[in-house]
Design a protein around this motif. Structure first.
Motif, mmCIF file in Angstrom:
data_model
loop_
_atom_site.group_PDB
_atom_site.id
_atom_site.type_symbol
_atom_site.label_atom_id
_atom_site.label_comp_id
_atom_site.label_asym_id
_atom_site.label_seq_id
_atom_site.Cartn_x
_atom_site.Cartn_y
_atom_site.Cartn_z
ATOM 1 N N LEU A 237 -1.485 -12.506 1.262
ATOM 2 C CA LEU A 237 -1.996 -12.892 -0.048
ATOM 3 C C LEU A 237 -3.303 -13.661 0.071
ATOM 4 N N GLU B 222 -4.306 -6.313 -9.346
ATOM 5 C CA GLU B 222 -4.126 -7.530 -10.133
ATOM 6 C C GLU B 222 -4.918 -8.691 -9.514
ATOM 7 N N MET B 223 -4.897 -8.757 -8.192
ATOM 8 C CA MET B 223 -5.650 -9.803 -7.502
ATOM 9 C C MET B 223 -7.150 -9.646 -7.723
ATOM 10 N N ALA C 83 2.865 -0.638 -3.640
ATOM 11 C CA ALA C 83 3.042 -2.057 -3.937
ATOM 12 C C ALA C 83 1.756 -2.832 -3.677
ATOM 13 N N ARG D 17 7.110 -10.038 -4.969
ATOM 14 C CA ARG D 17 6.958 -8.579 -4.954
ATOM 15 C C ARG D 17 6.635 -8.070 -3.549
ATOM 16 N N LEU D 18 5.895 -8.863 -2.790
ATOM 17 C CA LEU D 18 5.550 -8.454 -1.426
ATOM 18 C C LEU D 18 6.728 -8.562 -0.470
ATOM 19 N N SER E 174 3.569 -11.552 2.909
ATOM 20 C CA SER E 174 3.231 -12.721 2.096
ATOM 21 C C SER E 174 1.972 -13.436 2.566
ATOM 22 N N TRP F 108 3.548 -12.660 -7.005
ATOM 23 C CA TRP F 108 3.009 -11.709 -6.032
ATOM 24 C C TRP F 108 3.761 -11.793 -4.705
ATOM 25 N N ARG F 109 4.072 -13.015 -4.277
ATOM 26 C CA ARG F 109 4.802 -13.181 -3.020
ATOM 27 C C ARG F 109 6.177 -12.527 -3.094
ATOM 28 N N ILE G 120 -0.536 -4.787 -6.581
ATOM 29 C CA ILE G 120 -0.810 -6.217 -6.491
ATOM 30 C C ILE G 120 -2.292 -6.449 -6.225
#
Length: 251
Positions: free
Chosen positions: A44, A224-225, A217, A32-33, A41, A29-30, A221
């Motif tokens: 998150l 998903e989170m 984006a 992608r961010l 980041s 995830w980081r 994410i």
């Protein structure tokens, strides 16, 4: 972080069936961010507000990949937690806050420079200022009926939301620019699984200057989170449709 501290503060709200921290998952995830401008980041942390146990590991992993950025990372995480507290609730952000404290103590970080918001009580009293901030955030979002209903039936809640959330927190922040602050709020709401509010704040983030790419984006994410944390969005957030609605209302 001692076991006693974890049990008393950081893990106090942890569900018995909570998934353990997965370093590779969060690192993905980081990464992608990092393609988001500006990079988010530290945001998150918003996905695990109910998981204070994850915060120290998350910060530790981030700092291991970005050495020498302790003050910047802590400042960003602290600001993110502060911004989203009214939207997701203090009981949800307190374990994350304690997780930050635990990591600071572990790293023996002292004399951390904290610049308070430069918004005094007299400024807060100036209704025009915080009402303008509210209007700026929600320009073109198309939820005017929400504000009207809350003002009519919950006037104290309306006053608190405008003065504290829009006036003091969003309007008085000095860590993120407004468009990034709203993106952090949108990400937290998506991860919380609040579909209707997620749609509104995605629109708000776009009209404040965030790109479609950034929101796409964050939305991907965030979904998903929310699934990982057990707060899956109950309905689809159709980003292209939201963009079209926003353009129609602003033209």
């Amino acid at each position: 972080m001692s076991d006693d501290f974890s049990a008393k503060y950081t893990n106090s709200n942890l569900a018995l069936d909570a998934l353990p921290f997965d370093s590779s998952l969060f690192r993905g995830w980081r990464l992608r961010l990092q393609d988001v401008e500006p990079p988010l980041s530290p945001g998150l942390t918003l996905a695990v507000l109910r998981r204070g146990d994850v915060v120290p590991a998350l910060i530790g992993d981030t700092l291991s990949e970005q050495p020498g950025t302790d003050a910047e990372i802590f400042s960003s995480v602290r600001e993110a937690i502060t911004l989203v507290a009214p939207f997701v609730g203090l009981p949800n952000v307190m374990p994350a806050s304690f997780g930050v404290v635990a990591e600071l103590n572990k790293r023996q970080v002292q004399n951390l420079q904290i610049t308070p918001r430069q918004v005094d009580r007299e400024t807060i009293k100036l209704g025009k200022w915080w009402l303008e901030m509210n209007a700026r955030v929600y320009r073109g979002v198309g939820n005017s009926e929400v504000g009207m209903m809350i003002r009519e039936f919950f006037p104290d809640l309306s006053f608190w939301a405008n003065t504290t959330i829009f006036g003091y927190l969003l309007g008085g922040g000095n860590v993120f620019p407004l468009k990034e602050a709203e993106l952090v709020v949108a990400a937290a709401i998506i991860a919380l699984g609040a579909t209707r509010q997620a749609r509104s704040h995605c629109k708000a983030a776009i009209q404040l200057g965030n790109s479609f790419h950034n929101l796409d984006a964050i939305l991907g994410i965030g979904k998903e989170m929310s699934h990982w944390s057990g707060h899956r969005l109950p309905q689809k957030v159709d980003l292209p449709k939201l963009v079209n609605e926003l353009e129609a209302l602003m033209n």
